[in-house]
Design a protein around this motif. Structure first.
Motif, short mmCIF file in Angstrom:
data_model
loop_
_atom_site.label_atom_id
_atom_site.label_comp_id
_atom_site.label_asym_id
_atom_site.label_seq_id
_atom_site.Cartn_x
_atom_site.Cartn_y
_atom_site.Cartn_z
N GLN A 1 -6.15 -14.97 39.71
CA GLN A 1 -6.58 -15.45 40.98
C GLN A 1 -7.08 -14.29 41.72
O GLN A 1 -8.37 -14.60 42.21
N LEU A 2 -6.60 -13.05 41.44
CA LEU A 2 -7.18 -11.92 42.32
C LEU A 2 -8.56 -11.42 41.50
O LEU A 2 -9.48 -11.27 42.36
N LEU A 3 -8.69 -11.72 40.38
CA LEU A 3 -10.02 -11.33 39.69
C LEU A 3 -11.11 -12.48 40.15
O LEU A 3 -12.08 -11.89 40.56
N GLU A 4 -10.73 -13.80 40.19
CA GLU A 4 -11.65 -14.78 40.73
C GLU A 4 -11.99 -14.46 42.16
O GLU A 4 -13.10 -14.31 42.38
N GLU A 5 -11.11 -14.22 42.84
CA GLU A 5 -11.26 -13.90 44.39
C GLU A 5 -12.11 -12.68 44.40
O GLU A 5 -13.13 -12.73 45.55
N THR A 6 -11.83 -11.52 43.83
CA THR A 6 -12.52 -10.36 43.72
C THR A 6 -14.04 -10.66 43.50
O THR A 6 -15.12 -10.11 44.00
N GLU A 7 -14.23 -11.28 42.24
CA GLU A 7 -15.67 -11.67 42.11
C GLU A 7 -16.34 -12.65 43.27
O GLU A 7 -17.42 -12.41 43.55
N ARG A 8 -15.56 -13.46 43.85
CA ARG A 8 -16.33 -14.12 44.91
C ARG A 8 -16.55 -13.33 46.07
O ARG A 8 -17.84 -13.28 46.53
#
Length: 183
Positions: free
Chosen positions: A23-30
């Motif tokens: 979830q953190l990686l996905e939010e970082t990409e966004r």
């Protein structure tokens, strides 16, 4: 039994931390994509140009903006065609538009950027009376920049107050840009 219990607890925490990391990686990409878009919009607004031929070099509402900016001509135009000449006129001025793309009148599908050169190729066809110019072919391209952006807001500073819309013959002092994943 105690070892199995400790192993189950350890695997549970490992699985939870793995999901949290995803979830953190996905939010970082966004967030990274929003930062890149913000940098691009900022860089283009910094090259907004007050062209005397246009009554309004920048106009906008709270959810869209269009402005004239300077840009380098395409490399192909520098190379030239036959006899070292270009086939069509090229300009360093382009009309840039940002807006949210809406489908079905209500569903926002993302942020769209369009660019249109202010000088383009003309359609000239022979006629009995000579050469006649027809309508210019559409050379505007609308590129979806991001499908995750669902909120876009602009505000314009005139020197004394923030305005929700800009329709002046001069450039605003400051343009505030807000991007987000939801309203």
């Amino acid at each position: 039994v105690i070892a199995i219990g400790i192993l189950v607890v350890a695997l549970f925490f490992y699985q939870q931390s793995s999901q949290f990391r995803g979830q953190l990686l996905e939010e970082t990409e966004r967030i990274s994509s929003v930062r890149l878009l913000m940098e691009r919009i900022t860089a283009e607004l910094r090259t907004a140009h007050n062209v005397t031929a246009f009554q309004k070099p920048l106009s906008g509402e709270s959810n869209s903006i269009q402005f004239v900016r300077t840009d380098l001509p395409a490399l192909a135009d520098w190379m030239g065609g036959s006899l070292g000449r270009t086939a069509s006129p090229e300009t360093d001025l382009k009309m840039i538009r940002y807006r949210l793309d809406v489908s079905d009148g209500t569903n926002i599908t993302g942020l769209v950027r369009s660019e249109e050169p202010l000088v383009g190729a003309r359609n000239i066809v022979p006629d009995a009376n000579g050469l006649v110019e027809t309508n210019r072919p559409p050379n505007s391209s609308a590129l979806p920049l991001s499908k995750v952006i669902r909120f876009l807001q602009f505000r314009y500073w005139n020197g004394s107050a923030w305005l929700e819309a800009w329709n002046s013959p001069e450039l605003p002092k400051v343009v505030e840009v807000n991007l987000g994943f939801e309203a």
